[in-house]
Design a protein around this motif. Structure first.
Motif, PDB file in Angstrom:
ATOM      1  N   VAL A   9       0.845  -1.197   0.000  1.00 55.14           N
ATOM      2  CA  VAL A   9       0.000   0.000   0.000  1.00 55.14           C
ATOM      3  C   VAL A   9       0.880   1.246   0.000  1.00 55.14           C
ATOM      4  O   VAL A   9       1.866   1.317   0.734  1.00 55.14           O
ATOM      5  CB  VAL A   9      -0.926   0.014   1.242  1.00 55.14           C
ATOM      6  N   THR A  10       0.506   2.214  -0.828  1.00 51.85           N
ATOM      7  CA  THR A  10       1.145   3.530  -0.838  1.00 51.85           C
ATOM      8  C   THR A  10       0.115   4.543  -0.374  1.00 51.85           C
ATOM      9  O   THR A  10      -1.015   4.551  -0.861  1.00 51.85           O
ATOM     10  CB  THR A  10       1.636   3.906  -2.246  1.00 51.85           C
ATOM     11  N   GLY A  11       0.520   5.402   0.555  1.00 51.07           N
ATOM     12  CA  GLY A  11      -0.381   6.432   1.054  1.00 51.07           C
ATOM     13  C   GLY A  11       0.015   7.803   0.547  1.00 51.07           C
ATOM     14  O   GLY A  11       1.159   8.041   0.169  1.00 51.07           O
ATOM     15  N   ILE A  28      -0.581  -1.195  -8.038  1.00 46.91           N
ATOM     16  CA  ILE A  28      -0.678  -0.771  -9.441  1.00 46.91           C
ATOM     17  C   ILE A  28      -1.398   0.574  -9.585  1.00 46.91           C
ATOM     18  O   ILE A  28      -1.785   0.978 -10.668  1.00 46.91           O
ATOM     19  CB  ILE A  28      -1.343  -1.855 -10.323  1.00 46.91           C
ATOM     20  N   GLY A  29      -1.577   1.281  -8.461  1.00 42.02           N
ATOM     21  CA  GLY A  29      -2.151   2.627  -8.507  1.00 42.02           C
ATOM     22  C   GLY A  29      -3.654   2.689  -8.361  1.00 42.02           C
ATOM     23  O   GLY A  29      -4.241   3.757  -8.493  1.00 42.02           O
ATOM     24  N   GLY A  30      -4.284   1.555  -8.076  1.00 38.32           N
ATOM     25  CA  GLY A  30      -5.734   1.570  -7.878  1.00 38.32           C
ATOM     26  C   GLY A  30      -6.090   2.205  -6.547  1.00 38.32           C
ATOM     27  O   GLY A  30      -5.438   1.963  -5.534  1.00 38.32           O
ATOM     28  N   LEU A  31      -7.123   3.021  -6.564  1.00 36.93           N
ATOM     29  CA  LEU A  31      -7.548   3.731  -5.362  1.00 36.93           C
ATOM     30  C   LEU A  31      -8.277   2.767  -4.426  1.00 36.93           C
ATOM     31  O   LEU A  31      -9.266   2.141  -4.805  1.00 36.93           O
ATOM     32  CB  LEU A  31      -8.462   4.904  -5.727  1.00 36.93           C
ATOM     33  N   LEU A  32      -7.775   2.666  -3.197  1.00 35.95           N
ATOM     34  CA  LEU A  32      -8.390   1.802  -2.191  1.00 35.95           C
ATOM     35  C   LEU A  32      -9.336   2.571  -1.287  1.00 35.95           C
ATOM     36  O   LEU A  32     -10.288   2.011  -0.763  1.00 35.95           O
ATOM     37  CB  LEU A  32      -7.300   1.130  -1.345  1.00 35.95           C
ATOM     38  N   GLY A  33      -9.059   3.862  -1.085  1.00 32.08           N
ATOM     39  CA  GLY A  33      -9.926   4.665  -0.238  1.00 32.08           C
ATOM     40  C   GLY A  33      -9.350   6.026   0.062  1.00 32.08           C
ATOM     41  O   GLY A  33      -8.164   6.276  -0.155  1.00 32.08           O
ATOM     42  N   VAL A  34     -10.213   6.909   0.541  1.00 32.08           N
ATOM     43  CA  VAL A  34      -9.826   8.255   0.967  1.00 32.08           C
ATOM     44  C   VAL A  34     -10.538   8.510   2.289  1.00 32.08           C
ATOM     45  O   VAL A  34     -11.727   8.203   2.420  1.00 32.08           O
ATOM     46  CB  VAL A  34     -10.233   9.326  -0.074  1.00 32.08           C
ATOM     47  N   GLN A  35      -9.822   9.067   3.251  1.00 32.75           N
ATOM     48  CA  GLN A  35     -10.400   9.278   4.583  1.00 32.75           C
ATOM     49  C   GLN A  35      -9.779  10.516   5.223  1.00 32.75           C
ATOM     50  O   GLN A  35      -8.622  10.818   4.985  1.00 32.75           O
ATOM     51  CB  GLN A  35     -10.131   8.048   5.449  1.00 32.75           C
ATOM     52  N   GLU A  36     -10.542  11.202   6.063  1.00 32.82           N
ATOM     53  CA  GLU A  36     -10.090  12.391   6.788  1.00 32.82           C
ATOM     54  C   GLU A  36      -9.813  12.022   8.243  1.00 32.82           C
ATOM     55  O   GLU A  36     -10.564  11.260   8.853  1.00 32.82           O
ATOM     56  CB  GLU A  36     -11.195  13.445   6.718  1.00 32.82           C
ATOM     57  N   PHE A  37      -8.711  12.583   8.801  1.00 34.16           N
ATOM     58  CA  PHE A  37      -8.313  12.304  10.176  1.00 34.16           C
ATOM     59  C   PHE A  37      -7.928  13.609  10.871  1.00 34.16           C
ATOM     60  O   PHE A  37      -7.407  14.519  10.235  1.00 34.16           O
ATOM     61  CB  PHE A  37      -7.098  11.362  10.209  1.00 34.16           C
ATOM     62  N   PRO A  38      -8.140  13.685  12.195  1.00 34.51           N
ATOM     63  CA  PRO A  38      -7.714  14.893  12.915  1.00 34.51           C
ATOM     64  C   PRO A  38      -6.192  15.000  12.940  1.00 34.51           C
ATOM     65  O   PRO A  38      -5.491  13.988  12.956  1.00 34.51           O
ATOM     66  CB  PRO A  38      -8.275  14.695  14.330  1.00 34.51           C
ATOM     67  N   ALA A  39      -5.695  16.232  12.931  1.00 34.97           N
ATOM     68  CA  ALA A  39      -4.249  16.488  12.959  1.00 34.97           C
ATOM     69  C   ALA A  39      -3.767  16.494  14.406  1.00 34.97           C
ATOM     70  O   ALA A  39      -3.335  17.515  14.939  1.00 34.97           O
ATOM     71  CB  ALA A  39      -3.927  17.804  12.254  1.00 34.97           C
ATOM     72  N   THR A  40      -3.860  15.326  15.039  1.00 41.03           N
ATOM     73  CA  THR A  40      -3.449  15.129  16.428  1.00 41.03           C
ATOM     74  C   THR A  40      -2.660  13.825  16.507  1.00 41.03           C
ATOM     75  O   THR A  40      -2.753  13.006  15.581  1.00 41.03           O
ATOM     76  CB  THR A  40      -4.679  15.004  17.352  1.00 41.03           C
ATOM     77  N   PRO A  41      -1.916  13.593  17.583  1.00 43.86           N
ATOM     78  CA  PRO A  41      -1.211  12.316  17.701  1.00 43.86           C
ATOM     79  C   PRO A  41      -2.135  11.104  17.580  1.00 43.86           C
ATOM     80  O   PRO A  41      -1.789  10.109  16.945  1.00 43.86           O
ATOM     81  CB  PRO A  41      -0.560  12.400  19.089  1.00 43.86           C
ATOM     82  N   ASP A  42      -3.339  11.187  18.161  1.00 40.61           N
ATOM     83  CA  ASP A  42      -4.307  10.097  18.018  1.00 40.61           C
ATOM     84  C   ASP A  42      -4.740   9.951  16.557  1.00 40.61           C
ATOM     85  O   ASP A  42      -4.884   8.840  16.053  1.00 40.61           O
ATOM     86  CB  ASP A  42      -5.524  10.354  18.911  1.00 40.61           C
ATOM     87  N   VAL A  60       4.700   6.506   2.081  1.00 40.89           N
ATOM     88  CA  VAL A  60       3.679   7.539   2.253  1.00 40.89           C
ATOM     89  C   VAL A  60       4.243   8.862   1.758  1.00 40.89           C
ATOM     90  O   VAL A  60       5.313   9.286   2.193  1.00 40.89           O
ATOM     91  CB  VAL A  60       3.223   7.669   3.726  1.00 40.89           C
ATOM     92  N   GLY A  61       3.533   9.506   0.844  1.00 44.13           N
ATOM     93  CA  GLY A  61       3.888  10.835   0.357  1.00 44.13           C
ATOM     94  C   GLY A  61       3.073  11.867   1.114  1.00 44.13           C
ATOM     95  O   GLY A  61       1.844  11.764   1.179  1.00 44.13           O
ATOM     96  N   ILE A  62       3.748  12.850   1.694  1.00 46.98           N
ATOM     97  CA  ILE A  62       3.071  13.853   2.523  1.00 46.98           C
ATOM     98  C   ILE A  62       3.396  15.246   2.025  1.00 46.98           C
ATOM     99  O   ILE A  62       4.563  15.583   1.842  1.00 46.98           O
ATOM    100  CB  ILE A  62       3.498  13.716   4.003  1.00 46.98           C
ATOM    101  N   GLU A  63       2.355  16.055   1.825  1.00 50.07           N
ATOM    102  CA  GLU A  63       2.547  17.468   1.510  1.00 50.07           C
ATOM    103  C   GLU A  63       2.828  18.207   2.818  1.00 50.07           C
ATOM    104  O   GLU A  63       2.161  17.972   3.813  1.00 50.07           O
ATOM    105  CB  GLU A  63       1.273  18.066   0.897  1.00 50.07           C
ATOM    106  N   GLY A  64       3.806  19.096   2.801  1.00 49.33           N
ATOM    107  CA  GLY A  64       4.044  19.967   3.950  1.00 49.33           C
ATOM    108  C   GLY A  64       4.699  19.293   5.137  1.00 49.33           C
ATOM    109  O   GLY A  64       4.278  19.512   6.274  1.00 49.33           O
ATOM    110  N   SER A 114       5.015   6.896  -8.068  1.00 48.66           N
ATOM    111  CA  SER A 114       5.680   6.979  -9.375  1.00 48.66           C
ATOM    112  C   SER A 114       7.157   7.363  -9.261  1.00 48.66           C
ATOM    113  O   SER A 114       7.898   7.230 -10.218  1.00 48.66           O
ATOM    114  CB  SER A 114       4.968   8.005 -10.256  1.00 48.66           C
ATOM    115  N   GLY A 115       7.561   7.881  -8.100  1.00 48.30           N
ATOM    116  CA  GLY A 115       8.944   8.323  -7.933  1.00 48.30           C
ATOM    117  C   GLY A 115       9.132   9.795  -8.250  1.00 48.30           C
ATOM    118  O   GLY A 115      10.234  10.323  -8.127  1.00 48.30           O
TER     119      GLY A 115
END
Length: 161
Positions: A9-11, A28-42, A60-64, A114-115
Motif C-alpha cells: 500500500v502507498t499512502g 498498481i495505482g488503484g484507489l483503495l480509499g480516501v479518509q479524513e483524520f484529525p491532525a493530532t497524535p491520536d 507515504v507521500g506527505i505534503e508539507g 511513481s517516484g
C-alpha cells in the motif's frame, strides 16, 4: 492450504492545521480509499492504522512535512514506513480539476508511488532545523528604539560596520 498475500500500500496525505486527508493506493495505482483524520497524535495513529488495514504500508507521500505535516511525518517514519516530501499539486492540474483535498491526497500518493516525489521529509533537527529556529527567534526578538542599543549585530545603513 491457505495462501495469504499481503498487498503493498502507498499512502498520500494532504495536510492542514486541523485535519489531514489521506488516500491509499494498491501496488498498481488503484484507489483503495480516501479518509479524513484529525491532525493530532491520536489522528496520526488512526491514519496509519487505516492505511495498514489495506495491507503492508510501504511508502507515504506527505505534503508539507516542514509545517502542518511535520508531526505526521515523524509518526509514520517512527513506525518504520518510508516517508517522502510531496510538492503541492501542479497548478495546471489544480485548475483543471479544481481544489479538492481528496484529489490532492490521491495526487500525493501517485507522486510518491511513481517516484516523482523523492525528497526526504524536512526535519526539525540538524543544521537546517537549527537555522530555522535561529531565524524564527531573530524575527520575534523585541526591537528597541535606539539602534545602538540592540542586543546583537544589527546592520543598518546609518550604523557603521
Amino acid at each position: 492450504m491457505t495462501i495469504v498475500e499481503t498487498r503493498a500500500v502507498t499512502g498520500g496525505v494532504d495536510t492542514h492545521a486541523d485535519v489531514h486527508v489521506a488516500a491509499a493506493l494498491d501496488s498498481i495505482g488503484g484507489l483503495l480509499g480516501v479518509q479524513e483524520f484529525p491532525a493530532t497524535p491520536d489522528g496520526y495513529a488512526r491514519l496509519l492504522g487505516w492505511l495498514g488495514g489495506f495491507g503492508a504500508v510501504c511508502l507515504v507521500g506527505i505534503e508539507g512535512t516542514g509545517s502542518y505535516g511535520a508531526g505526521l511525518a515523524r509518526h509514520i517514519a517512527g513506525a518504520g514506513v518510508r516517508v517522502v516530501e510531496v510538492d503541492r499539486s501542479d497548478r495546471q492540474d489544480r485548475r483543471r480539476q479544481g481544489k479538492s483535498d481528496p484529489l490532492d491526497a490521491i495526487s500525493a500518493a501517485r507522486a510518491a508511488q511513481s517516484g516523482r516525489a523523492r525528497g526526504a521529509p524536512r526535519g526539525r533537527d540538524g543544521t537546517a532545523g537549527a537555522i530555522r529556529v535561529l531565524m524564527a527567534a531573530q524575527a520575534h526578538r523585541p526591537l528597541r528604539a535606539d539602534p545602538d542599543d540592540q542586543p546583537g549585530p544589527v546592520l543598518s545603513p546609518d550604523r557603521p560596520r
